[in-house]
Design a protein around this motif. Structure first.
Motif, PDB file in Angstrom:
ATOM      1  N   MET A  67       0.318  -1.266   0.383  1.00 51.54           N
ATOM      2  CA  MET A  67      -0.121  -0.320  -0.168  1.00 51.54           C
ATOM      3  C   MET A  67       0.731   0.865   0.243  1.00 51.54           C
ATOM      4  O   MET A  67       1.415   1.407   0.869  1.00 51.54           O
ATOM      5  CB  MET A  67      -0.777  -0.034   1.391  1.00 51.54           C
ATOM      6  CG  MET A  67      -2.072   0.920   1.363  1.00 51.54           C
ATOM      7  SD  MET A  67      -3.025   1.538   2.498  1.00 51.54           S
ATOM      8  CE  MET A  67      -3.316  -0.851   1.702  1.00 51.54           C
ATOM      9  N   PRO A  68       0.611   1.826  -0.341  1.00 49.44           N
ATOM     10  CA  PRO A  68       1.388   3.295  -0.840  1.00 49.44           C
ATOM     11  C   PRO A  68       1.110   3.968   0.194  1.00 49.44           C
ATOM     12  O   PRO A  68      -0.067   3.985   0.499  1.00 49.44           O
ATOM     13  CB  PRO A  68       0.703   3.758  -2.215  1.00 49.44           C
ATOM     14  CG  PRO A  68       0.565   3.330  -3.110  1.00 49.44           C
ATOM     15  CD  PRO A  68      -0.080   2.166  -2.408  1.00 49.44           C
ATOM     16  N   ILE A  70       1.306   7.175   0.731  1.00 48.09           N
ATOM     17  CA  ILE A  70       0.437   8.548   1.122  1.00 48.09           C
ATOM     18  C   ILE A  70      -1.666   7.940   0.935  1.00 48.09           C
ATOM     19  O   ILE A  70      -2.493   8.587   1.575  1.00 48.09           O
ATOM     20  CB  ILE A  70       0.397   9.262  -0.194  1.00 48.09           C
ATOM     21  CG1 ILE A  70      -0.716  10.614   0.143  1.00 48.09           C
ATOM     22  CG2 ILE A  70      -0.030   8.554  -1.033  1.00 48.09           C
ATOM     23  CD1 ILE A  70       0.590  12.156   1.031  1.00 48.09           C
ATOM     24  N   ILE A  71      -1.570   6.750   0.845  1.00 47.15           N
ATOM     25  CA  ILE A  71      -3.044   6.165   1.197  1.00 47.15           C
ATOM     26  C   ILE A  71      -3.441   5.659   1.885  1.00 47.15           C
ATOM     27  O   ILE A  71      -4.393   5.714   2.375  1.00 47.15           O
ATOM     28  CB  ILE A  71      -3.114   5.390  -0.247  1.00 47.15           C
ATOM     29  CG1 ILE A  71      -3.147   5.733  -1.720  1.00 47.15           C
ATOM     30  CG2 ILE A  71      -4.515   4.455   0.343  1.00 47.15           C
ATOM     31  CD1 ILE A  71      -3.222   4.188  -2.922  1.00 47.15           C
ATOM     32  N   LEU A  72      -1.696   5.277   2.981  1.00 44.82           N
ATOM     33  CA  LEU A  72      -2.462   4.325   4.011  1.00 44.82           C
ATOM     34  C   LEU A  72      -2.697   5.387   5.270  1.00 44.82           C
ATOM     35  O   LEU A  72      -3.377   5.696   6.068  1.00 44.82           O
ATOM     36  CB  LEU A  72      -0.734   3.669   4.201  1.00 44.82           C
ATOM     37  CG  LEU A  72      -1.289   2.972   5.752  1.00 44.82           C
ATOM     38  CD1 LEU A  72      -1.784   1.781   5.881  1.00 44.82           C
ATOM     39  CD2 LEU A  72       0.347   2.380   6.062  1.00 44.82           C
ATOM     40  N   VAL A  74      -4.164   8.136   4.913  1.00 42.13           N
ATOM     41  CA  VAL A  74      -5.832   8.745   4.189  1.00 42.13           C
ATOM     42  C   VAL A  74      -6.667   7.640   5.150  1.00 42.13           C
ATOM     43  O   VAL A  74      -7.417   7.780   5.924  1.00 42.13           O
ATOM     44  CB  VAL A  74      -5.918   8.527   3.273  1.00 42.13           C
ATOM     45  CG1 VAL A  74      -8.023   9.162   2.817  1.00 42.13           C
ATOM     46  CG2 VAL A  74      -4.977   9.823   2.266  1.00 42.13           C
ATOM     47  N   ALA A  75      -6.050   6.130   4.712  1.00 43.02           N
ATOM     48  CA  ALA A  75      -6.900   5.670   5.484  1.00 43.02           C
ATOM     49  C   ALA A  75      -6.984   4.680   6.423  1.00 43.02           C
ATOM     50  O   ALA A  75      -7.600   4.413   7.105  1.00 43.02           O
ATOM     51  CB  ALA A  75      -6.610   3.479   4.603  1.00 43.02           C
ATOM     52  N   TYR A 161       9.145   8.966   4.450  1.00 40.09           N
ATOM     53  CA  TYR A 161       7.533   8.608   4.530  1.00 40.09           C
ATOM     54  C   TYR A 161       7.378   9.345   5.400  1.00 40.09           C
ATOM     55  O   TYR A 161       5.917  10.751   5.651  1.00 40.09           O
ATOM     56  CB  TYR A 161       7.511   7.267   5.809  1.00 40.09           C
ATOM     57  CG  TYR A 161       7.502   6.031   4.579  1.00 40.09           C
ATOM     58  CD1 TYR A 161       6.800   5.776   3.212  1.00 40.09           C
ATOM     59  CD2 TYR A 161       6.835   4.752   5.063  1.00 40.09           C
ATOM     60  CE1 TYR A 161       7.533   5.047   2.237  1.00 40.09           C
ATOM     61  CE2 TYR A 161       7.361   3.864   4.837  1.00 40.09           C
ATOM     62  CZ  TYR A 161       7.652   3.805   3.784  1.00 40.09           C
ATOM     63  OH  TYR A 161       7.698   2.343   2.909  1.00 40.09           O
TER      64      TYR A 161
END
Length: 241
Positions: A67-68, A70-72, A74-75, A161
């Motif tokens: 999982m990228p 930046i998406i992690l 947000v999730a 990160y």
């Protein structure tokens, strides 16, 4: 922007980055080390062979790693808010940083532990050593140089990160680069930030490589026979206790 205006911004950003990366690294090591060892122990031919458990753990680790970041972030906003009470700031950033780093470090631990000489493991088994004794006296100590190199790689990744986390209000050097360097067209400040990141990463990589080489050299001089004698003595003490 003059240097007197840049300096306090950069100092605070450096401390914020080190704070986020430091705590995230501690959590990643605490969570990733046993997870990586467990991946080895539960594999085929392992001391705790359990193919189903190994596959389940491996799939969870693979999904989390794929999982990228930046998406992690947000999730995990809801989860982050439930823990820290907010989704911005350096404390909030530690949550996705640590969760993203745990599976990353676990895979590196798995690779490091698999490199341990199987003869040492079999020798301790023949002496009556338990699984915990083998992990504590053989697997972790023998793979320590590789584990330090893995931790160094994880820290470098976490710095990257943390820079991405700065784009969504986490603070740190990434926040300075975006907010001032990009949005306010302070190009000089952005390049200074890039230079600081490069220096910090270089110093961490040098320190990690030096520690790993030192431990490898120290372990290499001992040879297998002294190690087995020490393991035999420690195993006998454990069994007696």
């Amino acid at each position: 922007m003059t240097w007197s205006e840049m300096q306090p911004l950069l100092e605070q950003a450096c401390w914020d980055t080190l704070y986020m990366v430091g705590w995230s690294t501690v959590i990643a090591v605490v969570g990733g080390l046993p997870l990586g060892v467990l991946l080895v122990l539960t594999d085929r031919g392992g001391l705790l062979q359990n193919v189903v458990a190994q596959k389940v753990i491996g799939q969870v680790v693979n999904v989390a790693r794929s999982m990228p970041f930046i998406i992690l972030m947000v999730a995990l906003m809801g989860f982050t808010r439930s823990i820290t009470g907010t989704t911005i700031g350096r404390e909030a950033a530690i949550v996705p940083l640590a969760i993203g780093a745990i599976p990353f470090f676990a895979r590196l631990v798995e690779t490091a532990v698999r490199e341990v000489d199987g003869g040492l493991v079999e020798a301790v088994q023949s002496m009556g050593g338990s699984t915990w004794t083998i992990v504590r006296k053989v697997l972790v100590p023998e793979s320590l140089p590789s584990l330090i190199a893995s931790a160094t790689t994880t820290i470098v990744a976490l710095i990257g990160y943390s820079a991405m986390a700065g784009t969504v209000g986490a603070g740190g050097l990434g926040d300075i680069a975006i907010r001032y360097g990009y949005q306010r067209f302070e190009t000089e400040l952005m390049w200074i930030t890039v230079a600081i990141l490069a220096v910090v990463i270089s110093l961490i990589q040098f320190a990690g490589d030096y520690a790993a080489r030192s431990l490898h050299s120290r372990g290499g001089r001992g040879g297998a026979a002294p190690k087995l004698r020490l393991l035999k003595a420690s195993t006998a003490e454990t069994n007696t206790a």
